[in-house]
Design a protein around this motif. Structure first.
Motif, short mmCIF file in Angstrom:
data_model
loop_
_atom_site.label_atom_id
_atom_site.label_comp_id
_atom_site.label_asym_id
_atom_site.label_seq_id
_atom_site.Cartn_x
_atom_site.Cartn_y
_atom_site.Cartn_z
N GLU A 1 0.74 -1.29 0.01
CA GLU A 1 -0.09 0.14 0.10
C GLU A 1 0.90 0.89 -0.09
OE1 GLU A 1 -2.69 -0.35 3.23
OE2 GLU A 1 -3.95 -1.66 2.29
N ARG A 2 1.84 1.27 0.69
CA ARG A 2 3.01 2.29 1.08
C ARG A 2 3.75 2.53 -0.52
NH1 ARG A 2 6.38 3.07 6.35
NH2 ARG A 2 6.90 4.78 5.20
N VAL A 3 4.01 1.36 -1.05
CA VAL A 3 4.61 1.57 -2.40
C VAL A 3 3.71 2.23 -3.50
CG1 VAL A 3 5.62 0.02 -4.20
CG2 VAL A 3 6.32 -0.27 -2.00
N ILE A 4 2.42 1.52 -3.33
CA ILE A 4 1.39 2.16 -4.45
C ILE A 4 1.26 3.56 -4.19
CG2 ILE A 4 -0.82 1.93 -5.10
CD1 ILE A 4 -0.59 -1.17 -4.67
N ASP A 5 1.06 3.81 -3.09
CA ASP A 5 0.61 5.34 -2.75
C ASP A 5 1.52 6.25 -3.18
OD1 ASP A 5 -1.94 4.59 -1.68
OD2 ASP A 5 -1.12 4.66 0.28
N THR A 6 3.01 5.84 -2.82
CA THR A 6 4.09 6.50 -3.23
C THR A 6 4.43 6.67 -4.65
OG1 THR A 6 5.31 6.17 -1.08
CG2 THR A 6 6.55 6.89 -3.13
N ALA A 7 4.31 5.79 -5.43
CA ALA A 7 4.34 5.87 -6.77
C ALA A 7 3.25 6.57 -7.52
CB ALA A 7 4.43 4.27 -7.45
N ARG A 8 2.24 6.31 -6.78
CA ARG A 8 0.90 7.16 -7.57
C ARG A 8 1.21 8.70 -7.29
NH1 ARG A 8 -3.97 9.48 -6.94
NH2 ARG A 8 -5.61 8.74 -8.23
N ARG A 9 1.71 8.91 -6.15
CA ARG A 9 1.87 10.62 -5.91
C ARG A 9 2.85 11.06 -6.86
NH1 ARG A 9 5.77 12.34 -2.74
NH2 ARG A 9 6.06 10.20 -1.70
N LEU A 10 4.11 10.33 -6.97
CA LEU A 10 5.04 10.79 -7.73
C LEU A 10 4.58 10.98 -9.32
CD1 LEU A 10 7.95 8.59 -6.65
CD2 LEU A 10 7.71 11.00 -6.25
N VAL A 11 3.75 9.98 -9.74
CA VAL A 11 3.37 9.92 -10.91
C VAL A 11 2.48 11.23 -11.18
CG1 VAL A 11 1.86 8.95 -12.71
CG2 VAL A 11 3.13 7.57 -11.44
N CYS A 12 1.57 11.60 -10.24
CA CYS A 12 0.55 12.73 -10.19
C CYS A 12 1.24 13.82 -10.26
CB CYS A 12 -0.57 12.52 -9.35
SG CYS A 12 -1.45 11.13 -9.22
N THR A 13 2.27 13.99 -9.41
CA THR A 13 3.05 15.46 -9.27
C THR A 13 4.22 15.54 -10.05
OG1 THR A 13 4.45 14.38 -7.54
CG2 THR A 13 2.43 15.55 -6.84
N GLU A 14 4.96 14.61 -10.68
CA GLU A 14 6.06 14.91 -11.33
C GLU A 14 6.24 13.79 -12.74
OE1 GLU A 14 9.68 14.56 -9.08
OE2 GLU A 14 8.58 14.67 -7.17
N GLY A 15 5.40 13.10 -12.84
CA GLY A 15 4.94 12.29 -14.01
C GLY A 15 5.77 10.86 -13.93
N TRP A 16 5.43 9.90 -14.68
CA TRP A 16 5.89 8.78 -14.66
C TRP A 16 7.56 8.56 -14.60
CZ3 TRP A 16 5.15 4.27 -12.49
CH2 TRP A 16 5.89 3.06 -12.79
N GLY A 17 8.05 9.30 -15.44
CA GLY A 17 9.56 9.57 -15.65
C GLY A 17 10.25 9.97 -14.31
N ALA A 18 9.52 10.49 -13.61
CA ALA A 18 10.26 10.82 -12.02
C ALA A 18 9.98 9.46 -11.12
CB ALA A 18 9.40 11.88 -11.44
N VAL A 19 9.49 8.35 -11.68
CA VAL A 19 9.56 7.16 -10.74
C VAL A 19 10.49 6.20 -10.93
CG1 VAL A 19 7.86 5.25 -10.17
CG2 VAL A 19 6.93 7.42 -10.58
N ASN A 20 11.31 5.73 -10.01
CA ASN A 20 12.39 4.73 -10.06
C ASN A 20 12.37 4.28 -8.91
OD1 ASN A 20 14.57 6.05 -8.35
ND2 ASN A 20 14.56 7.78 -9.89
N MET A 21 13.08 2.76 -8.97
CA MET A 21 12.76 2.14 -7.71
C MET A 21 13.81 2.65 -6.66
SD MET A 21 10.56 -0.03 -8.93
CE MET A 21 10.50 -1.54 -7.94
N SER A 22 14.60 3.14 -6.82
CA SER A 22 15.59 3.57 -5.87
C SER A 22 14.89 4.72 -5.04
CB SER A 22 16.94 4.22 -6.42
OG SER A 22 17.72 3.02 -6.95
N ARG A 23 14.18 5.74 -5.91
CA ARG A 23 13.52 6.67 -5.04
C ARG A 23 12.34 6.42 -4.18
NH1 ARG A 23 11.26 12.27 -7.97
NH2 ARG A 23 10.32 13.08 -6.08
#
Length: 214
Positions: A30-52
């Motif tokens: 749940e935390r991973v999904i929420d974090t990834a979703r927030r990053l996509v919504c605020t910065e785009g999918w390109g800002a999402v990486n596994m390290s971050r």
């Protein structure tokens, strides 16, 4: 006597351990999904990486890879979670309809399109369709899973539960529902005109597909 009590306690702890581990895994996902979703919504999918994602969630990269997999796997997990939210609403919408199959299908289509129009994740993904990293978009639009396959299976089950549809075999109903789902997704990802127009078109196409329903 004390030895007996201690043994019993150990048995209880061992029996409950798997449930605790499952709960921890669920919370992590749940935390991973929420974090990834927030990053996509605020910065785009390109800002999402596994390290971050791992850093923001508070776990190591190996733990994240073990639980989720690759970045593409993460895309599937995020989309599947979003789809589940839509399907809850679709179920409630169809359940509220009277015994009219076409009315149920139309209401479900309208709910999906209107909800999608205000969905921050979907708007963020569609807004980035011309960017350098659009990995999430083809996952949504063209891959059989997680959207088309899961939506078709879930919507088929919803309609079968609500309306019976005994006159259709499983393959017949699957084919008809998939056609409707494909049309809804087409309007969702490539809107042209108003939602009312899209819903009317979906109803027009859906009506003859289910004419055998009494």
């Amino acid at each position: 006597m004390m030895e007996h009590v201690s043994t019993c306690c150990m048995v209880v702890v061992v029996a409950e351990a798997p449930n605790f581990q499952n709960e921890m895994r669920r919370l992590l996902r749940e935390r991973v999904i929420d974090t990834a979703r927030r990053l996509v919504c605020t910065e785009g999918w390109g800002a999402v990486n596994m390290s971050r994602v791992a850093k923001e969630v508070g776990v190591s990269r190996p733990v994240l890879y073990k639980e989720i997999g690759t970045k593409q796997d993460l895309a599937g997990v995020v989309i599947a979670s979003e789809l589940e939210t839509f399907l809850v609403g679709v179920t409630e919408t169809v359940t509220a309809e009277p015994g009219d199959l076409l009315a149920g299908i139309t209401a479900a289509a309208e709910f999906t399109l209107r909800t999608a129009a205000d969905n921050t994740l979907l708007k963020a993904v569609l807004a980035g369709r011309s960017g350098a990293d659009t990995t999430l978009l083809p996952t949504l639009m063209t891959e059989p899973e997680p959207v088309l396959g899961r939506a078709t299976a879930a919507f088929t089950a919803i309609l079968r539960t609500r309306y019976g549809l005994e006159s259709f075999s499983a393959p017949e109903l699957d084919t008809r529902v998939e056609a409707v789902v494909r049309l809804v997704l087409s309007h969702l990802f490539q809107p042209a005109g108003s939602i009312d127009r899209a819903v009317a078109q979906i109803a027009l196409v859906a009506a003859p597909l289910f004419v055998r329903e009494q």
